[in-house]
Design a protein around this motif. Structure first.
Motif, PDB file in Angstrom:
ATOM      1  N   ASN A 122      -8.040  16.960  -7.494  1.00 48.23           N
ATOM      2  CA  ASN A 122      -8.575  15.695  -8.005  1.00 48.23           C
ATOM      3  C   ASN A 122      -9.634  15.128  -7.063  1.00 48.23           C
ATOM      4  OD1 ASN A 122      -6.845  15.480 -10.291  1.00 48.23           O
ATOM      5  ND2 ASN A 122      -5.191  14.942  -8.891  1.00 48.23           N
ATOM      6  N   PRO A 123     -10.872  15.002  -7.540  1.00 41.71           N
ATOM      7  CA  PRO A 123     -11.890  14.431  -6.649  1.00 41.71           C
ATOM      8  C   PRO A 123     -11.643  12.954  -6.351  1.00 41.71           C
ATOM      9  CG  PRO A 123     -12.823  14.845  -8.830  1.00 41.71           C
ATOM     10  CD  PRO A 123     -11.449  15.417  -8.826  1.00 41.71           C
ATOM     11  N   ILE A 124     -10.974  12.249  -7.283  1.00 41.62           N
ATOM     12  CA  ILE A 124     -10.718  10.818  -7.061  1.00 41.62           C
ATOM     13  C   ILE A 124      -9.319  10.627  -6.488  1.00 41.62           C
ATOM     14  CG2 ILE A 124     -10.497   8.549  -8.146  1.00 41.62           C
ATOM     15  CD1 ILE A 124     -12.574   9.421 -10.206  1.00 41.62           C
ATOM     16  N   GLU A 125      -9.278   9.976  -5.354  1.00 35.57           N
ATOM     17  CA  GLU A 125      -8.001   9.684  -4.706  1.00 35.57           C
ATOM     18  C   GLU A 125      -7.339   8.479  -5.366  1.00 35.57           C
ATOM     19  OE1 GLU A 125      -5.155  10.701  -2.187  1.00 35.57           O
ATOM     20  OE2 GLU A 125      -7.068  11.785  -2.326  1.00 35.57           O
ATOM     21  N   SER A 126      -8.142   7.410  -5.566  1.00 37.77           N
ATOM     22  CA  SER A 126      -7.615   6.215  -6.247  1.00 37.77           C
ATOM     23  C   SER A 126      -8.768   5.367  -6.767  1.00 37.77           C
ATOM     24  CB  SER A 126      -6.751   5.383  -5.296  1.00 37.77           C
ATOM     25  OG  SER A 126      -7.521   4.947  -4.209  1.00 37.77           O
ATOM     26  N   ILE A 127      -8.434   4.472  -7.694  1.00 34.01           N
ATOM     27  CA  ILE A 127      -9.434   3.534  -8.229  1.00 34.01           C
ATOM     28  C   ILE A 127      -8.848   2.129  -8.096  1.00 34.01           C
ATOM     29  CG2 ILE A 127     -10.771   2.811 -10.257  1.00 34.01           C
ATOM     30  CD1 ILE A 127     -10.639   5.648 -11.306  1.00 34.01           C
ATOM     31  N   LYS A 128      -9.666   1.233  -7.511  1.00 31.05           N
ATOM     32  CA  LYS A 128      -9.223  -0.168  -7.411  1.00 31.05           C
ATOM     33  C   LYS A 128     -10.193  -1.006  -8.229  1.00 31.05           C
ATOM     34  CE  LYS A 128      -7.921   0.490  -2.554  1.00 31.05           C
ATOM     35  NZ  LYS A 128      -8.358   0.243  -1.169  1.00 31.05           N
ATOM     36  N   THR A 129      -9.663  -1.960  -8.953  1.00 30.36           N
ATOM     37  CA  THR A 129     -10.566  -2.821  -9.733  1.00 30.36           C
ATOM     38  C   THR A 129     -10.262  -4.278  -9.398  1.00 30.36           C
ATOM     39  OG1 THR A 129      -9.060  -3.017 -11.619  1.00 30.36           O
ATOM     40  CG2 THR A 129     -10.605  -1.164 -11.643  1.00 30.36           C
ATOM     41  N   ARG A 130     -11.302  -5.103  -9.553  1.00 31.62           N
ATOM     42  CA  ARG A 130     -11.055  -6.540  -9.365  1.00 31.62           C
ATOM     43  C   ARG A 130     -12.071  -7.362 -10.182  1.00 31.62           C
ATOM     44  NH1 ARG A 130     -15.437  -8.144  -8.252  1.00 31.62           N
ATOM     45  NH2 ARG A 130     -16.551  -8.367  -6.270  1.00 31.62           N
ATOM     46  N   LEU A 131     -11.546  -8.484 -10.655  1.00 34.17           N
ATOM     47  CA  LEU A 131     -12.403  -9.470 -11.304  1.00 34.17           C
ATOM     48  C   LEU A 131     -12.669 -10.524 -10.238  1.00 34.17           C
ATOM     49  CD1 LEU A 131     -13.453 -10.137 -14.205  1.00 34.17           C
ATOM     50  CD2 LEU A 131     -11.452 -11.597 -14.439  1.00 34.17           C
ATOM     51  N   LYS A 132     -13.941 -10.825 -10.008  1.00 31.84           N
ATOM     52  CA  LYS A 132     -14.273 -11.790  -8.941  1.00 31.84           C
ATOM     53  C   LYS A 132     -13.592 -13.124  -9.221  1.00 31.84           C
ATOM     54  CE  LYS A 132     -18.459 -12.730  -6.232  1.00 31.84           C
ATOM     55  NZ  LYS A 132     -18.260 -11.711  -5.213  1.00 31.84           N
ATOM     56  N   SER A 133     -13.035 -13.729  -8.194  1.00 32.18           N
ATOM     57  CA  SER A 133     -12.316 -14.989  -8.425  1.00 32.18           C
ATOM     58  C   SER A 133     -13.320 -16.082  -8.773  1.00 32.18           C
ATOM     59  CB  SER A 133     -11.511 -15.380  -7.192  1.00 32.18           C
ATOM     60  OG  SER A 133     -12.390 -15.828  -6.186  1.00 32.18           O
ATOM     61  N   TRP A 134     -12.828 -17.077  -9.487  1.00 37.03           N
ATOM     62  CA  TRP A 134     -13.715 -18.182  -9.902  1.00 37.03           C
ATOM     63  C   TRP A 134     -14.272 -18.885  -8.665  1.00 37.03           C
ATOM     64  CZ3 TRP A 134     -16.927 -19.184 -13.289  1.00 37.03           C
ATOM     65  CH2 TRP A 134     -17.321 -20.472 -13.632  1.00 37.03           C
ATOM     66  N   GLU A 135     -13.461 -18.967  -7.647  1.00 35.79           N
ATOM     67  CA  GLU A 135     -13.901 -19.591  -6.392  1.00 35.79           C
ATOM     68  C   GLU A 135     -15.088 -18.816  -5.794  1.00 35.79           C
ATOM     69  OE1 GLU A 135     -10.906 -19.515  -3.322  1.00 35.79           O
ATOM     70  OE2 GLU A 135     -12.486 -19.863  -1.861  1.00 35.79           O
ATOM     71  N   SER A 136     -14.988 -17.473  -5.752  1.00 36.84           N
ATOM     72  CA  SER A 136     -16.095 -16.655  -5.200  1.00 36.84           C
ATOM     73  C   SER A 136     -17.339 -16.742  -6.067  1.00 36.84           C
ATOM     74  CB  SER A 136     -15.729 -15.186  -5.110  1.00 36.84           C
ATOM     75  OG  SER A 136     -14.595 -14.997  -4.404  1.00 36.84           O
ATOM     76  N   ILE A 137     -17.123 -16.795  -7.390  1.00 36.20           N
ATOM     77  CA  ILE A 137     -18.287 -16.906  -8.285  1.00 36.20           C
ATOM     78  C   ILE A 137     -19.032 -18.207  -7.978  1.00 36.20           C
ATOM     79  CG2 ILE A 137     -19.030 -17.189 -10.705  1.00 36.20           C
ATOM     80  CD1 ILE A 137     -16.633 -15.405 -11.509  1.00 36.20           C
ATOM     81  N   LEU A 138     -18.279 -19.291  -7.879  1.00 33.54           N
ATOM     82  CA  LEU A 138     -18.912 -20.593  -7.644  1.00 33.54           C
ATOM     83  C   LEU A 138     -19.572 -20.643  -6.266  1.00 33.54           C
ATOM     84  CD1 LEU A 138     -16.286 -22.976  -9.247  1.00 33.54           C
ATOM     85  CD2 LEU A 138     -18.476 -22.299 -10.187  1.00 33.54           C
ATOM     86  N   ARG A 139     -18.960 -19.974  -5.296  1.00 36.09           N
ATOM     87  CA  ARG A 139     -19.562 -19.931  -3.958  1.00 36.09           C
ATOM     88  C   ARG A 139     -20.904 -19.188  -4.012  1.00 36.09           C
ATOM     89  NH1 ARG A 139     -15.426 -17.908  -0.882  1.00 36.09           N
ATOM     90  NH2 ARG A 139     -14.593 -19.931  -0.376  1.00 36.09           N
ATOM     91  N   LYS A 140     -20.931 -18.077  -4.783  1.00 38.39           N
ATOM     92  CA  LYS A 140     -22.166 -17.299  -4.904  1.00 38.39           C
ATOM     93  C   LYS A 140     -23.247 -18.112  -5.623  1.00 38.39           C
ATOM     94  CE  LYS A 140     -23.124 -12.458  -4.890  1.00 38.39           C
ATOM     95  NZ  LYS A 140     -22.560 -11.128  -4.948  1.00 38.39           N
ATOM     96  N   VAL A 141     -22.829 -18.853  -6.656  1.00 33.43           N
ATOM     97  CA  VAL A 141     -23.769 -19.709  -7.399  1.00 33.43           C
ATOM     98  C   VAL A 141     -24.436 -20.680  -6.431  1.00 33.43           C
ATOM     99  CG1 VAL A 141     -23.852 -21.632  -9.066  1.00 33.43           C
ATOM    100  CG2 VAL A 141     -22.621 -19.537  -9.639  1.00 33.43           C
TER     101      VAL A 141
END
Ligand code: 0O2
Length: 232
Positions: free
Chosen positions: A68-87
């Protein structure tokens, strides 16, 4: 998504957000809770689409090469706090269109491989797919960041197929080896840890840079060993 939490006045996240944000953004969050929840659901869908694409590639490549070339997959939805900080940091207008247009990493998929060659093989197969549009590529493996950070970053646009429409959604894909991921996780702790004295932080940063070089050398040697095993 953290929107449900935002509605609760006494919530911890609410307190942080209140500190970070202006009244305008708090009003925006309250007034747009349903469209925002819908938008976040679309981002969850694109995460599922892309994760499946990589899982399919892993399945097929494992049949072909018996590993298997892929060891693992991690996913995340950016938190609302991080989105607002980026804005705030990027001075982006706060409306739904602007979030979609200007913030590329609300949906994040991290693909962790055993070997560096796997990353480029997966990259090629992924980008060859008809419905994957590459928006931006940053190769921090060939050009590591000055602190030693290595990873391959893509911003892609992929369709999600809804009941009555097809919607194109952007996502950030990061591809790295196990060693690069190990390094990045530790370095991330340094970046977010407050109260480290400046001279101590400098020493840690130097250590991390050295470790990055050591782990790159390890990645190369492990790859070479694997190739020798395969070729015998
Ligand atoms: P989080 O919490 O992981 O989401 P850009 O706007 O594209 O010019 P940006 O957004 O910094 O600039 O893009 P870049 O350089 O592609 O980095 C995006 C993500 O890569 C970061 O997301 C990190 O996850 C990771 N990353 C980049 N540089 C470093 C680094 O030096 N160390 C570590 N540990 N991770 C890094 P976020 O939003 O910063 O954080």
């Amino acid at each position: 998504m953290q929107l449900s939490k935002i509605r609760l006045n006494e919530n911890k996240e609410q307190i942080i957000i209140n500190r970070i944000l202006s009244d305008e953004s708090i009003d925006f969050t309250k007034e747009n809770s349903l469209p925002l929840e819908t938008l976040m659901a679309y981002y969850r869908c694109v995460i599922m689409e892309i994760e499946t694409k990589f899982r399919v590639l892993n399945e097929q490549l494992s049949l072909q090469y018996d590993r298997n070339p892929i060891e693992s997959i991690k996913t995340r939805l950016k938190s609302w706090e991080s989105i607002l900080r980026k804005v705030r940091n990027k001075n982006i207008p706060l409306n739904l269109e602007s979030l979609e247009k200007n913030i590329n990493d609300i949906a994040g998929i991290r693909v962790i491989c055993s070997f560096q060659e796997d990353i480029y093989q997966l990259l090629e197969s992924f980008l060859r797919q008809d419905d994957v549009k590459l928006i931006k590529k940053k190769d921090y493996i060939k050009n590591p960041k000055p602190n030693g950070y290595k990873s391959l970053h893509l911003i892609v646009e992929v369709p999600i197929f809804l009941q009555n429409e097809t919607k194109l959604m952007k996502a950030e894909v990061q591809l790295r080896t196990i060693a690069m991921d190990f390094w990045a996780s530790l370095e991330h702790k340094l970046r977010y840890k407050k109260n480290i004295p400046e001279d101590e932080a400098e020493i840690i940063a130097e250590e991390l840079l050295e470790c990055s070089e050591i782990s790159s050398a390890l990645d190369k040697r492990m790859q070479a060993i694997k190739n020798r095993i395969i070729n015998n």
